[in-house]
Scaffold this active site. Structure first.
Site, mmCIF file in Angstrom:
data_model
loop_
_atom_site.group_PDB
_atom_site.id
_atom_site.type_symbol
_atom_site.label_atom_id
_atom_site.label_comp_id
_atom_site.label_asym_id
_atom_site.label_seq_id
_atom_site.Cartn_x
_atom_site.Cartn_y
_atom_site.Cartn_z
ATOM 1 N N GLU A 24 -16.501 -12.353 -30.492
ATOM 2 C CA GLU A 24 -16.895 -12.388 -31.906
ATOM 3 C C GLU A 24 -16.520 -11.071 -32.600
ATOM 4 O O GLU A 24 -16.104 -11.074 -33.761
ATOM 5 C CB GLU A 24 -18.397 -12.664 -32.019
ATOM 6 C CG GLU A 24 -18.797 -13.248 -33.374
ATOM 7 C CD GLU A 24 -20.204 -13.835 -33.348
ATOM 8 O OE1 GLU A 24 -20.411 -14.835 -32.632
ATOM 9 O OE2 GLU A 24 -21.082 -13.276 -34.013
ATOM 10 N N GLU B 157 -12.988 -11.339 -33.407
ATOM 11 C CA GLU B 157 -12.829 -12.232 -34.563
ATOM 12 C C GLU B 157 -13.186 -11.488 -35.857
ATOM 13 O O GLU B 157 -12.503 -11.582 -36.870
ATOM 14 C CB GLU B 157 -13.780 -13.424 -34.350
ATOM 15 C CG GLU B 157 -13.491 -14.656 -35.177
ATOM 16 C CD GLU B 157 -14.468 -15.785 -34.830
ATOM 17 O OE1 GLU B 157 -15.470 -15.529 -34.122
ATOM 18 O OE2 GLU B 157 -14.243 -16.915 -35.273
ATOM 19 N N CYS C 229 -24.358 -18.780 -32.704
ATOM 20 C CA CYS C 229 -25.058 -19.017 -31.432
ATOM 21 C C CYS C 229 -26.128 -20.075 -31.523
ATOM 22 O O CYS C 229 -26.493 -20.692 -30.536
ATOM 23 C CB CYS C 229 -25.733 -17.742 -30.945
ATOM 24 S SG CYS C 229 -24.702 -16.316 -31.083
ATOM 25 N N SER D 128 -18.228 -18.312 -37.193
ATOM 26 C CA SER D 128 -17.480 -17.862 -36.020
ATOM 27 C C SER D 128 -17.147 -19.082 -35.181
ATOM 28 O O SER D 128 -17.965 -19.982 -35.010
ATOM 29 C CB SER D 128 -18.339 -16.892 -35.219
ATOM 30 O OG SER D 128 -17.838 -16.792 -33.896
ATOM 31 N N LYS E 220 -30.432 -27.096 -28.195
ATOM 32 C CA LYS E 220 -29.421 -26.969 -27.139
ATOM 33 C C LYS E 220 -29.198 -28.310 -26.448
ATOM 34 O O LYS E 220 -28.125 -28.585 -25.936
ATOM 35 C CB LYS E 220 -29.865 -25.922 -26.115
ATOM 36 C CG LYS E 220 -29.853 -24.491 -26.646
ATOM 37 C CD LYS E 220 -28.458 -23.896 -26.617
ATOM 38 C CE LYS E 220 -28.417 -22.563 -27.365
ATOM 39 N NZ LYS E 220 -27.063 -22.150 -27.703
ATOM 40 N N GLU F 33 -26.745 -29.792 -28.577
ATOM 41 C CA GLU F 33 -25.466 -29.068 -28.554
ATOM 42 C C GLU F 33 -24.589 -29.526 -27.385
ATOM 43 O O GLU F 33 -23.379 -29.716 -27.545
ATOM 44 C CB GLU F 33 -25.716 -27.563 -28.452
ATOM 45 C CG GLU F 33 -24.446 -26.723 -28.575
ATOM 46 C CD GLU F 33 -24.696 -25.226 -28.355
ATOM 47 O OE1 GLU F 33 -25.642 -24.884 -27.620
ATOM 48 O OE2 GLU F 33 -23.954 -24.421 -28.923
ATOM 49 N N GLU G 19 -17.272 -31.927 -29.368
ATOM 50 C CA GLU G 19 -16.412 -30.749 -29.236
ATOM 51 C C GLU G 19 -16.721 -29.989 -27.954
ATOM 52 O O GLU G 19 -15.940 -29.156 -27.502
ATOM 53 C CB GLU G 19 -16.620 -29.773 -30.408
ATOM 54 C CG GLU G 19 -16.466 -30.358 -31.804
ATOM 55 C CD GLU G 19 -17.756 -30.949 -32.332
ATOM 56 O OE1 GLU G 19 -18.755 -30.970 -31.587
ATOM 57 O OE2 GLU G 19 -17.764 -31.422 -33.481
ATOM 58 N N CYS H 100 -34.452 -16.647 -31.208
ATOM 59 C CA CYS H 100 -34.681 -17.522 -30.044
ATOM 60 C C CYS H 100 -36.064 -17.346 -29.428
ATOM 61 O O CYS H 100 -36.620 -18.278 -28.861
ATOM 62 C CB CYS H 100 -33.626 -17.266 -28.982
ATOM 63 S SG CYS H 100 -31.966 -17.498 -29.624
#
Lengths: 726, 167, 589
Positions: free
Chosen positions: C285, C288, C305, C325, C364, C367, C372, C510
């Site tokens: 990152e 990036e 994230c 990102s 998650k 996710e 993807e 988190c």
């Protein structure tokens, strides 16, 4: 007088000139009601028929007028025929056929049709109709003493007392403060003269001139401003009306609700003009001094509410709201008022807006009232066109706008915080107060919410003054109250009486008593938030405190009369069913508790209740009252608790004897076939949905009680009265 | 859920919403918009509510929460003839429950349902405010006063034959 | 409104005189003398509901009982919190709720950890007098993350409030009314087809079991029991700061080593650390970020994230997708490496590898199912995600004495991490970790001060401007998606050029995730104090590490040398980066 008053005078003159020029004054007026109830009863075709007949006859001296509801609901459509100089004549339940008769006989031949008249007269025409003011406050005997006196004096003067029809009317609000009982007023028809006298000698003089010599007794004529005068002149000769004191409803049934002109010519907008030239603080003081309290049920002093909104903060944005979400089942006061005289509400709100410093007002109206909405829309638009709303109202510099917001069928939106959420476009669920709306209301700004009747009182108070207003009513409840009288009473309809009028006066005198010779059992006031008042309390004067003391509430004005055929357990259940299904679901006691109470009542009405159930009802009832979030919940148990208190024996009868004396609880009814009367036609057996009736053709039939579902179909279809309901 | 039209809202409603968006507190016009949609289409379909949400920029859950909160809003198409039996106090005291029962038996549907042929819906209304004429039944916009249970079969026959009521 | 100087109000509560500042509620005032008035719908961080009525008290002169959560103190007020009548009323209220609640406490996931059950017990509801009709609803299991069981719902509306007031999603609403009221997405539709971003805060605030994470413990038990499976696990940074609460340790007790040991006892073959993925994320990152700084394109860079935030981006702000990102989340980077790099290196067949992520997060679970994020054969890189709560339950079910376990070490090479990775678990941590690396790369100088305290966000939204290599870098940190809305609207308004924005769906990041332990005794859900203590634990771990910059992680350096070439390389892109696309239904901002 200032800018606004100058504006008003020009406006009044304009409309008055137009009226004079139209020659309407000298015309015969046919009035047909145009409220929802009148239309439901068939007023529209009646009006069209008159229109046709007037045209066909070619008469230019007859004018058809549509007006709001007079409140004489049971007899609608009501048609008034007013011939200049003649007695006002009202016809009841007019049908198309009757229109022909009325037109031909009364209008063409000049002969009023006695047998079609409202409250059918004896057929005999009186020379005079006299209304004596006989308000209970001035005359403890209700005017009986004066009547005796008057009749004997008439007799003594050689006038046949039978040639005069005498009514005892309600207070006309004419006397100055402190003169209670010291002077009396009588109105004489057909001249519609108003006499004011202080003693027997003066009364004699009036009798002598007016009735013996047929001259006017000029000396005693009063020209005092008499707010309900116009209404009295048209309707004063009917017992239903003359016992009332119409302040907020004074224009209903009198003016064309769609005509701003009519309103202005009946003192409309004079109050606003006077107010706008003065100080907002003065308005708040006057409203406070008048003793006006919220007519929506709570009875909160209106002036205090306004003051709170004005002084709580410096927030420059404030709102006024008219709560026209009349949701009580069995109440139609607001609908009638909005349909009959929309401008008075608009004027009231504009005055209120000026007083509290609001720039915008909202009328929150039930979507179920399309006609009221239409009339309001029209009135708002019209007022805007005449600079009576919008920018620089009456050249005073005061800007104020009104907007209508529709409800969508939620009783709880009558609660002020729920109502605000609904205006904001949300689910109408109440929130905790404080903050009160006057502190943080619509979109967080100070907001005054009053109901329709409260707003309708405002122009009258500002016109006639707080002193005048506070003379009407009782010590703590001032002014009048409108009630929607319905149920088991002869004259169902809308009545407006001074606070302190007894239930007996309303039900017996105005309401004409109970139909079919039945016994009065109870009076339900306050709708689902109120209670059932037993017949024994019929002499209770109606005001906030007295009704609360006997376990009910004033509420917004629903008054349902119940007779011996009404089961109090079923009635309590009916109201609870209503609040339960209208509970918004937010707080636990109301959401969960009302259903539990309803389940218990259902058990009782099915004959499955126990004595413990009564304790549970009381325990839950008190819990819901004391812990609910809003007024809906806090008052939801009232009908049940008051029924338990006043009619406990009926509950016990349902529980112990499994019997409903009023035959209203279906599950407790036993259908039986009278062997004497049954001819064995088999109709009942064929129609029984569960096939529980046995018997061959031409033989006596029998109902199997175990299988019977008590639907009553057999009872309904039997042509020989052989099925008995026990 | 059935939807009457796959097409979006018609232009007058779209226009109304964009007018509302220009006013103060545009979201407060949600109920007004839903009234208009129901007036036009007879009920509130999910597609229409979604479009209202997007155009008025009010969360869909709010639109759905509001539409289900208020009894006036219908989420299913109603019959050609909507029969409402007033269950206000005055009507109740004068036997509205029996009238309602009669309609239920005669039509074979419960409150809130529509007959299979799409002709009749049975709805309950809270007080219409014409208590003096109790019990009151409205079929579409026609008001029937002092209705008795016995009159119900005849009333339904009349309506079916196209008398009195506009479909 | 009124800006009077704060004055004190004197009142009596249960005959004890109390003096508190004006504006205090009765509930708060009672707490000052050690009385915790029972409560249910109340939540200090959410708007006042006043619906459950459990916190009612008697106030002299008042006709009805008043809710202490909403009633402000007044001079001379006489309050009784426990009169016989009040106690009776509270009992009856709780009974009314129970009467409309399934009678299945013993088999309920929140048995022993349920606010309703606790109240029923402590208030003394011992009989049921009013039982009758109960609501009936199907359990709604469409979502990969959240199960909605409306039958258990007591309509406190905490979930609705957290979903709108904190997260700004407005996915949940009450539908219908009265007894029929139900909390659901629009039209009572499936959660999977709603704008739900799977943050799981509804689960956190629910006092009962109306919202629960979709459990993955059964497949994990099965994998562990399967001798042919090579079961690998990774634990997210924030787990170590919170898991001990599940075993009655005070909040903020770090338990990294015990967790590793517990996982081994449970039978996991390899225990890796998501922290490694975090270090890797920072390296990618930061690269990036520097590229975008150079070109000036797609700034500000938005972190990626948090899968809740990413779904929010796709529903509500698709116009910002180019700014996000493209880095996978640390968990996904690590899982991918396990099934590529690790599998290649060890020669274990990918088909035999079963990867479990222990996450503070229920999003998650969603996710790992994103298309993807699937392997070319359509199977997921991460096979199962367990929340902290689920792992605690598994450890308890196994009978492991967690607090007395010896401290274990992560396996290598994917188990070593720097301090920068630890702080990923708290709001501002990703930003700080990224700045440590970016600043050093930009200046080419070793960093003197590693602590970027200006981005350690106590509040939900923090902005800072930093001077790095002569360049002014404007950064912002937002947690809780209402704050994300605020900052994105500011970016849109264009009054200030932002360069880097860290966004986390959950309040506090988190550590406040939707899968974290229910609050211990004396604390409440979303309690800032709990969040603060958990964050402290992470900062302490960071401080105690010798290597505190992600790019200095020696295993990361080796990984690039051996496998990924260099940050931003084609290979890195292939396995460490992902993409996003606008999502229906469109969210209403």
């Amino acid at each position: 007088m200032g800018q606004a008053f100058d504006f008003y005078q020009i406006l009044f003159d304009q409309h008055n000139h137009a009226y004079e020029a139209s020659g309407e004054k000298d015309k015969i007026i046919i009035q047909v009601g145009a409220a929802t109830c009148e239309i439901a009863a068939g007023a529209d075709p009646v009006a069209r028929e008159f229109e046709k007949l007037i045209q066909a006859s070619g008469r230019k001296d007859i004018l058809l007028k549509r007006v709001g509801c007079t409140g004489r609901c049971a007899r609608e459509p009501v048609v008034g025929v007013f011939v200049p100089g003649g007695m006002p004549v009202k016809y009841e339940q007019v049908t198309l056929a009757k229109v022909q008769t009325i037109f031909q006989t009364h209008l063409q031949q000049g002969q009023p049709v006695a047998e079609l008249m409202l409250d059918k007269k004896t057929g005999k025409f009186y020379e005079y109709v006299v209304i004596l003011c006989s308000s209970g406050q001035c005359s403890p005997s209700g005017g009986k003493q004066l009547e005796t006196k008057l009749r004997s004096r008439l007799h003594a003067r050689g006038v046949d007392p039978q040639s005069i029809r005498l009514f005892h009317g309600g207070c006309m609000g004419l006397c100055p403060a402190g003169s209670k009982g010291k002077q009396r007023v009588m109105m004489v028809f057909p001249e519609k003269i108003l006499y004011l006298f202080h003693n027997d000698q003066e009364l004699d003089e009036i009798i002598d001139l007016q009735f013996a010599r047929h001259q006017t007794a000029e000396k005693y004529i009063t020209h005092a401003d008499f707010i309900t005068e116009q209404f009295f002149r048209l309707y004063g000769d009917v017992a239903f009306f003359n016992k009332q004191t119409r302040l907020t409803l004074r224009n209903s049934g009198l003016v064309d609700p769609e005509s701003l002109s009519d309103y202005i010519r009946n003192k409309g907008y004079e109050a606003l003009a006077r107010v706008l030239d003065g100080d907002p603080g003065f308005v708040i003081d006057e409203i406070t001094r008048s003793g006006l309290r919220g007519r929506g049920g709570g009875g909160f002093p209106t002036g205090v509410k306004w003051k709170n909104a004005r002084t709580y903060s410096n927030d420059p944005i404030r709102y006024v709201v008219c709560n026209a979400d009349e949701g009580d089942p069995g109440a139609f006061m607001d609908r009638s008022a909005l349909e009959g005289d929309p401008y008075i509400i608009i004027e009231g709100m504009t005055i209120g807006g000026f007083a509290v410093g609001a720039q915008r007002g909202y009328l929150y109206v039930r979507a179920e009232y399309p006609l009221a909405i239409k009339r309001l829309e029209m009135a708002i638009e019209n007022a805007g066109k005449h600079q009576l709303l919008g920018k620089n109202i009456m050249n005073s510099g005061f800007d104020f706008d009104l907007e209508i917001r529709l409800g969508a069928g939620a009783f709880v939106c009558g609660e002020e915080t729920a109502l605000m959420y609904s205006i904001e476009g949300k689910r109408g669920q109440p929130r905790i107060r404080p903050p009160y709306p006057t502190q943080a209301g619509l979109w967080g700004h100070p907001t005054v919410i009053n109901n329709v009747e409260t707003w309708a009182n405002v122009p009258t108070i500002m016109l006639f003054g707080a002193d005048w207003f506070s003379r009407l009513g009782t010590e703590k409840s001032k002014g009048t109250k409108v009630f929607a009288l319905a149920g088991k009473v002869n004259n169902t309809g809308l009545v407006e009486v001074p606070m302190g009028t007894t239930l007996r006066d309303i039900i017996e005198d105005i309401g004409g008593g109970i139909p079919n010779g039945k016994q009065l059992k109870a009076i339900q006031t306050g709708g689902p938030s109120g209670g059932c008042i037993p017949a024994s309390r019929i002499d209770t004067p109606v005001d906030y405190e007295n009704l609360a003391a006997i376990g009910s509430i004033m509420g917004s004005g629903g008054m349902i009369v119940l007779d011996e055929d009404d089961c109090m357990v079923a009635t309590a259940k009916f109201f609870l069913e209503f609040t339960q299904s209208e509970s918004c679901g937010k707080c636990v006691p109301c959401r969960e508790g009302t259903l539990r109470m309803l389940e218990i009542l259902e058990r009782i009405t099915c004959g499955k209740g126990t004595h413990e159930d009564l304790d549970k009802l009381e325990r839950l009832g008190r819990l819901i009252q004391k812990t609910s979030l809003c007024g809906l919940g806090q008052t939801a148990p009232n009908p049940v608790l008051s029924a338990l208190e006043n009619f406990r024996e009926e509950f016990i009868q349902h529980i112990d004897e499994k019997r409903c004396a009023a035959h209203q609880c279906q599950q407790l009814i036993r259908y039986e076939i009278d062997a004497e009367k049954c001819v064995g036609c088999t109709l009942c057996a064929r129609r029984c949905p569960v096939s529980c009736i046995s018997g061959k053709a031409k033989e006596v039939h029998v109902i199997d009680q175990d299988k019977c579902i008590k639907c009553g179909e057999c009872y309904n279809v039997c042509k020989f009265d052989a099925v008995m309901k026990n | 859920m059935a939807t009457a039209t796959k097409d979006g809202l018609e232009s007058d409603i779209v226009k109304f919403i964009s007018q509302c968006r220009k006013k103060e507190h545009p979201e407060s016009y949600l109920i007004a918009v839903l009234h208009k949609v129901q007036e036009k289409y007879g009920y509130l379909s999910q597609d229409h509510m979604n479009e209202v949400a997007q155009r008025l920029q009010v969360p869909t859950s709010t639109v759905s929460g509001v539409a289900t909160f208020y009894h006036f809003f219908r989420l299913r198409p109603r019959g050609k003839y909507a029969i409402s039996v007033c269950l206000g106090t005055a009507c109740f005291v004068k036997g509205a429950d029996k009238v309602l029962n009669a309609f239920q038996t005669e039509l074979g549907i419960e409150m809130g349902e529509t007959t299979a042929d799409g002709l009749f819906s049975l709805e309950n209304t809270r007080c219409l405010g014409v208590c003096a004429l109790a019990p009151v039944v409205t079929i579409n916009d026609t008001v029937y006063s002092k209705v008795t249970a016995n009159q119900v079969p005849e009333l339904i026959r009349q309506v079916k034959s196209g008398k009195n009521v506009e479909g | 409104m009124k800006d009077n100087a704060m004055k004190n109000i004197e009142l009596t509560i249960d005959n004890t005189t109390v003096s508190v500042p004006e504006g205090t509620t009765i509930m708060e005032a009672a707490e000052t003398i050690g009385i915790k008035i029972p409560r249910l719908c109340y939540h200090p961080d959410l708007s006042l509901e006043g619906a459950c009525r459990v916190c009612i008290v008697e106030v002299q002169g008042s006709r009805n009982y008043l809710p202490s959560c909403a009633t402000r103190v007044q001079d001379g007020m006489k309050v009784r919190t426990n009169s016989p009548e009040i106690r009776q009323a509270r009992r009856d209220l709780i009974e009314l709720i129970l009467d409309n609640h399934p009678r299945e406490c013993q088999t309920c996931e929140r048995d022993g950890n349920c606010e309703l059950q606790d109240l029923a017990y402590s208030l003394g509801v011992r009989e049921r007098l009013f039982e009758g009709k109960r609501k009936a609803h199907e359990i709604e299991r469409s979502s990969a993350s959240v199960i909605r069981d409306a039958e258990k719902c007591i309509l406190c509306r905490r979930c609705v409030r957290v979903c709108s007031e904190i997260q700004g999603i407005h996915n949940l609403s009450q539908l219908y009314r009265g007894f029929d009221t139900v909390v659901a997405p629009a039209y009572e539709g499936p959660m999977a087809e709603s704008v739900c971003i799977n943050c799981g805060q509804c689960i956190n605030v629910c006092p009962v079991a109306s919202f629960l994470e979709k459990s993955s413990t059964e497949p994990v038990w099965a994998a562990l029991a399967d001798p042919n499976k090579h079961v690998m696990v990774q634990i997210a940074p924030s787990i170590r700061a919170a898991i001990a609460e599940g075993f009655n340790a005070p909040p903020g007790t770090p338990a990294t080593g015990q967790t590793v040991t517990a996982l081994r006892r449970l039978g996991f073959d390899v225990v890796f650390d998501t922290n490694f993925g975090a270090d890797l994320t920072i390296v990618e990152e930061a690269h990036e970020f520097m590229e975008r700084l150079k070109t000036g394109k797609n700034l500000p860079l938005l972190t990626s994230c948090s899968p809740g935030w990413i779904k929010f981006l796709e529903h509500f702000y698709p116009e910002f997708i180019p700014n996000a990102s493209s880095c996978k989340s640390p968990m996904q980077m690590l899982s991918t490496l396990m099934k590529t790099f690790y599998a290649e290196k060890t020669g274990i067949s990918v088909r035999d590898i079963y990867v479990v992520g222990i996450m503070p997060c229920v999003a998650k679970k969603f996710e790992i199912e994103r298309p993807e994020h699937l392997m070319p054969d359509g199977t997921p890189y991460t096979d199962a995600v367990l929340t902290t709560r689920e792992l605690i339950w598994m450890i308890k079910a196994y009978g492991i004495d967690f607090m007395n376990l010896p401290e274990g070490e992560f396996d290598n090479p994917l188990g070593y991490s720097t301090g920068a990775a630890d702080i990923f678990g708290t709001t501002g941590g990703v930003m700080e970790a990224a700045l440590r690396t970016a600043a050093e790369k930009l200046t080419g100088q070793p960093l003197a001060h590693l602590d970027f305290k200006e981005v350690r966000a106590v509040s939900g939204l923090k902005e800072a401007s930093l001077e790095i290599a002569g360049q002014k870098i404007n950064v912002a940190v937002a947690n809780g998606l209402n704050n994300a809305k605020t900052i994105l609207e500011k970016v849109k308004a264009g009054k200030k050029q932002y360069h880097l924005i860290e966004l986390m769906a959950c309040p506090g990041g988190c550590i406040g995730g939707g899968g974290q332990p229910y609050p211990p005794e004396g604390h409440y859900v979303l309690d800032p104090e709990v969040i603060r203590l958990r964050a402290n634990a992470l900062y302490t771990i960071d401080e105690r590490k010798t290597i505190r910059k992600s790019h200095e992680n020696p295993f990361i350096q080796t990984l690039y040398e051996e496998y990924l070439e260099k940050p931003g390389s084609h290979k890195a892109h292939e396995i460490l980066h992902t993409s996003y696309s606008p999502r229906e239904p469109k969210g209403i901002k």
